[in-house]
Write a protein that holds these residues in place. Structure first.
Motif, mmCIF file in Angstrom:
data_model
loop_
_atom_site.group_PDB
_atom_site.id
_atom_site.type_symbol
_atom_site.label_atom_id
_atom_site.label_comp_id
_atom_site.label_asym_id
_atom_site.label_seq_id
_atom_site.Cartn_x
_atom_site.Cartn_y
_atom_site.Cartn_z
ATOM 1 N N LEU A 49 12.708 50.554 93.801
ATOM 2 C CA LEU A 49 13.544 50.951 94.941
ATOM 3 C C LEU A 49 14.520 49.831 95.313
ATOM 4 C CD1 LEU A 49 10.882 52.683 97.239
ATOM 5 C CD2 LEU A 49 12.661 53.803 95.889
ATOM 6 N N PHE A 50 14.059 48.600 95.192
ATOM 7 C CA PHE A 50 14.930 47.459 95.487
ATOM 8 C C PHE A 50 16.121 47.413 94.533
ATOM 9 C CE2 PHE A 50 15.686 42.787 94.723
ATOM 10 C CZ PHE A 50 16.430 42.577 95.884
ATOM 11 N N LEU A 51 15.877 47.644 93.249
ATOM 12 C CA LEU A 51 16.979 47.655 92.279
ATOM 13 C C LEU A 51 17.965 48.777 92.582
ATOM 14 C CD1 LEU A 51 15.167 46.881 88.898
ATOM 15 C CD2 LEU A 51 16.538 45.352 90.313
ATOM 16 N N LEU A 52 17.455 49.954 92.941
ATOM 17 C CA LEU A 52 18.344 51.056 93.315
ATOM 18 C C LEU A 52 19.159 50.700 94.550
ATOM 19 C CD1 LEU A 52 15.992 54.157 92.788
ATOM 20 C CD2 LEU A 52 17.936 53.463 91.367
ATOM 21 N N HIS A 53 18.511 50.058 95.525
ATOM 22 C CA HIS A 53 19.192 49.624 96.741
ATOM 23 C C HIS A 53 20.329 48.649 96.403
ATOM 24 C CE1 HIS A 53 19.702 47.367 100.547
ATOM 25 N NE2 HIS A 53 19.348 48.506 101.140
ATOM 26 N N CYS A 54 20.054 47.725 95.493
ATOM 27 C CA CYS A 54 21.082 46.749 95.086
ATOM 28 C C CYS A 54 22.229 47.432 94.348
ATOM 29 C CB CYS A 54 20.454 45.676 94.203
ATOM 30 S SG CYS A 54 19.278 44.611 95.051
ATOM 31 N N LEU A 57 24.519 49.220 96.977
ATOM 32 C CA LEU A 57 25.318 48.324 97.817
ATOM 33 C C LEU A 57 26.003 47.219 97.023
ATOM 34 C CD1 LEU A 57 22.985 47.945 100.935
ATOM 35 C CD2 LEU A 57 24.794 49.613 100.508
ATOM 36 N N GLN A 58 25.783 47.216 95.699
ATOM 37 C CA GLN A 58 26.384 46.193 94.833
ATOM 38 C C GLN A 58 26.096 44.783 95.353
ATOM 39 O OE1 GLN A 58 28.266 46.826 91.734
ATOM 40 N NE2 GLN A 58 26.914 48.564 92.153
ATOM 41 N N ASN A 59 24.840 44.546 95.676
ATOM 42 C CA ASN A 59 24.416 43.252 96.220
ATOM 43 C C ASN A 59 23.454 42.597 95.237
ATOM 44 O OD1 ASN A 59 23.666 41.052 97.724
ATOM 45 N ND2 ASN A 59 22.485 42.200 99.223
ATOM 46 N N TRP A 60 23.974 41.625 94.499
ATOM 47 C CA TRP A 60 23.165 40.948 93.494
ATOM 48 C C TRP A 60 23.119 39.434 93.717
ATOM 49 C CZ3 TRP A 60 20.531 44.317 90.673
ATOM 50 C CH2 TRP A 60 21.056 45.616 90.531
ATOM 51 N N GLN A 61 23.372 38.999 94.929
ATOM 52 C CA GLN A 61 23.373 37.570 95.218
ATOM 53 C C GLN A 61 22.007 36.938 95.004
ATOM 54 O OE1 GLN A 61 26.107 35.648 96.007
ATOM 55 N NE2 GLN A 61 27.232 37.510 95.469
ATOM 56 N N TRP A 62 20.945 37.736 95.157
ATOM 57 C CA TRP A 62 19.596 37.198 95.071
ATOM 58 C C TRP A 62 19.247 36.655 93.692
ATOM 59 C CZ3 TRP A 62 16.638 39.918 91.546
ATOM 60 C CH2 TRP A 62 17.087 41.211 91.223
ATOM 61 N N VAL A 63 19.966 37.103 92.644
ATOM 62 C CA VAL A 63 19.624 36.654 91.288
ATOM 63 C C VAL A 63 19.966 35.189 91.068
ATOM 64 C CG1 VAL A 63 19.943 38.980 90.367
ATOM 65 C CG2 VAL A 63 21.853 37.380 90.316
ATOM 66 N N LYS A 64 20.742 34.584 91.975
ATOM 67 C CA LYS A 64 21.178 33.198 91.803
ATOM 68 C C LYS A 64 20.162 32.189 92.328
ATOM 69 C CE LYS A 64 26.071 34.501 92.213
ATOM 70 N NZ LYS A 64 27.344 34.291 92.958
ATOM 71 N N ALA A 71 11.297 31.701 87.184
ATOM 72 C CA ALA A 71 10.456 32.875 86.936
ATOM 73 C C ALA A 71 10.875 33.583 85.652
ATOM 74 C CB ALA A 71 10.531 33.833 88.126
ATOM 75 N N ALA A 72 12.182 33.691 85.427
ATOM 76 C CA ALA A 72 12.670 34.318 84.195
ATOM 77 C C ALA A 72 12.262 33.501 82.976
ATOM 78 C CB ALA A 72 14.187 34.465 84.263
ATOM 79 N N CYS A 104 8.157 40.466 94.487
ATOM 80 C CA CYS A 104 8.221 39.306 95.374
ATOM 81 C C CYS A 104 9.616 39.164 95.985
ATOM 82 C CB CYS A 104 7.848 38.053 94.585
ATOM 83 S SG CYS A 104 7.872 36.524 95.533
ATOM 84 N N VAL A 105 10.647 39.242 95.153
ATOM 85 C CA VAL A 105 12.007 39.063 95.661
ATOM 86 C C VAL A 105 12.450 40.263 96.486
ATOM 87 C CG1 VAL A 105 13.346 40.045 93.735
ATOM 88 C CG2 VAL A 105 14.243 38.097 94.991
ATOM 89 N N ALA A 106 11.880 41.444 96.217
ATOM 90 C CA ALA A 106 12.185 42.618 97.042
ATOM 91 C C ALA A 106 11.702 42.414 98.473
ATOM 92 C CB ALA A 106 11.534 43.862 96.435
ATOM 93 N N LEU A 107 10.542 41.807 98.633
ATOM 94 C CA LEU A 107 10.047 41.496 99.978
ATOM 95 C C LEU A 107 10.914 40.423 100.630
ATOM 96 C CD1 LEU A 107 6.164 41.450 99.531
ATOM 97 C CD2 LEU A 107 7.667 43.377 99.991
ATOM 98 N N GLN A 108 11.256 39.399 99.868
ATOM 99 C CA GLN A 108 12.028 38.286 100.418
ATOM 100 C C GLN A 108 13.404 38.722 100.904
ATOM 101 O OE1 GLN A 108 13.297 35.460 97.486
ATOM 102 N NE2 GLN A 108 14.728 34.502 98.908
ATOM 103 N N CYS A 109 14.132 39.421 100.065
ATOM 104 C CA CYS A 109 15.549 39.695 100.336
ATOM 105 C C CYS A 109 15.805 41.062 100.945
ATOM 106 C CB CYS A 109 16.349 39.572 99.035
ATOM 107 S SG CYS A 109 16.280 37.946 98.294
ATOM 108 N N TRP A 110 14.783 41.893 101.037
ATOM 109 C CA TRP A 110 15.025 43.270 101.454
ATOM 110 C C TRP A 110 14.075 43.703 102.576
ATOM 111 C CZ3 TRP A 110 13.003 48.064 98.535
ATOM 112 C CH2 TRP A 110 13.574 49.225 99.044
ATOM 113 N N LEU A 111 12.823 43.963 102.236
ATOM 114 C CA LEU A 111 11.922 44.598 103.191
ATOM 115 C C LEU A 111 11.487 43.680 104.324
ATOM 116 C CD1 LEU A 111 9.655 46.775 100.858
ATOM 117 C CD2 LEU A 111 11.686 47.457 102.168
#
Length: 424
Positions: A49-54, A57-64, A71-72, A104-111
């Motif tokens: 759901l987080f990826l769909l949300h991004c 809204l075209q919001n991909w700042q969190w990948v930086k 982690a990658a 983890c990042v979905a909780l941090q940057c979204w929910l």
């Protein structure tokens, strides 16, 4: 034609996705109680759901974020090791590993990006902790829990579970669920608030001792000691709790002989003869497997898949670890019961170093935003992550639920709370 990023339709759809994600997160802690499959599924759904949300809204700042790059790299090393081993199940598990970091990042940057949502999740954890405590006391006083289940065979209280999992689960809920309320009550100068905070603290600690699970009890007092270190106002209540806990443990032969036998007698015996204990054999097997495969590891589930293979190494003879050649003098299980040893057997020493770097970044983020007086929730999340990432302990498998669910939920929650406080 594609919709603009600021299109009202996209914003509306993103709002629906957020509502669905919050519903999933509300249920998630209770699935961690009772269902590995459903908790894993809901964590994956939240990530999707987080990826769909991004995308909407075209919001991909969190990948930086620097920690996501580590982690990658960690996921890549696990996949490389698993492909090198050549077992299909291993590399399939490695391909699924990124879902944990995505959750983890979905909780941090979204929910959990807002304070209101973080308070709401704290209250859910408090409710779950009180439910667990009530079931432990029902089992202690009546002999069975609500499901009619008695104590476990070794005397441990199982609380709302059918197996001895109450200690670890209460530990997971104690600091993010109970302790923020305790610290808020202790901030007041009113005797009533101070007494209520101490009573809530004493209830949680007493329950943990009566549950009778050794490592959970030790880690609870480690977390309380760390809390007293970072929050001077907590030191007097902590001293009183230590005195009460000492008296409770001294009275265990009378009030709960099975717990005394496990928590005191068996624990003391294991510490005195650790190398010959089951955990000592597991650790010894894992160390020698890492010595034999230091660079590539043995892939996902490597400890379980290769534990029975004879190991010939003298790399750690200076530590008294002898060559292991058969199953009679070594321990084998589905995992080595330590996060760091499991990671080392999975991805070798390079993977272990990357994971240690990840843990350091997570804890550094929490430490830099630490302000116990004004933000007790963030401080207790920091303490929780210190407990989870403490290396000298016996643990469940780091990549399997429910353990992975607790770890990555609290890490995402900690980073969200810490980032919010730094901005404030």
């Amino acid at each position: 034609m594609p919709l603009a990023v600021s299109s009202p339709l996209r914003v509306k759809l993103a709002g629906y996705l957020t509502a669905a994600g919050l519903v999933c997160l509300s249920i998630f802690p209770f699935f961690l109680f009772y269902s590995r499959a459903l908790s894993d599924t809901f964590a994956s759904v939240i990530g999707g759901l987080f990826l769909l949300h991004c995308c909407l809204l075209q919001n991909w700042q969190w990948v930086k974020q620097p920690w996501l790059k580590l982690a990658a790299l960690f996921c890549g090393l696990c996949l490389l090791s698993s492909v090198h081993v050549g077992l299909t199940g291993a590399w399939v598990q490695a391909l699924c590993l990124p879902r944990l970091f995505l959750f983890c990042v979905a909780l941090q940057c979204w929910l959990l990006a807002t304070k209101a949502r973080r308070i709401w999740l704290e209250r859910i954890c408090l409710l779950a902790a009180l439910w667990l405590i009530s079931q432990c006391w029902q089992q202690y006083l009546t002999g069975t829990n609500m499901m009619g289940m008695p104590r476990w065979g070794d005397g441990s209280l199982t609380g709302p579970f059918t197996k001895p999992r109450a200690g670890f689960t209460l530990l997971m809920l104690f600091f993010p669920g109970i302790m923020p309320s305790v610290l808020r009550l202790l901030r007041h100068n009113k005797l009533k608030s101070w007494g209520l905070g101490c009573a809530l603290l004493l209830l949680g600690v007493t329950t943990m001792v009566l549950i009778g699970q050794r490592m959970s009890c030790v880690l609870l007092f480690f977390g309380l000691s760390l809390t007293a270190f970072i929050f001077p106002r907590f030191r007097l209540p902590f001293g009183l709790i230590l005195a009460c806990a000492g008296g409770l443990i001294a009275s265990l032969p009378v009030i709960s002989p099975p717990v005394y036998a496990k928590l005191v007698l068996k624990f003391s015996d294991q510490l005195h003869h650790f190398a010959q204990s089951d955990y000592g054999k597991l650790f010894r097997s894992a160390i020698t497997m890492v010595a034999q495969h230091p660079w590539m590891g043995l892939g996902m589930d490597g400890f379980r898949n290769f534990c029975h293979v004879p190991i010939q190494t003298h790399a750690f003879s200076f530590l008294g670890i002898e060559t292991l050649t058969n199953d009679t003098d070594r321990g084998c299980n589905i995992h080595p019961h330590n996060y760091y040893l499991q990671i080392a057997t999975t991805a070798g020493l390079p993977g272990l170093m990357v994971f240690i770097g990840l843990a350091f970044q997570w804890l550094r983020t929490g430490w830099r935003a630490l302000d116990v007086e004004h933000y007790p929730q963030q401080a207790m999340l920091f303490v929780t992550c210190c407990i989870l990432l403490w290396p000298i302990t016996s643990t469940s498998a780091v990549f399997s639920f429910p353990t992975a669910g607790w770890i990555f939920m609290f890490v995402g929650w900690l980073i969200a709370a810490s980032s919010s406080q730094k901005r404030a």
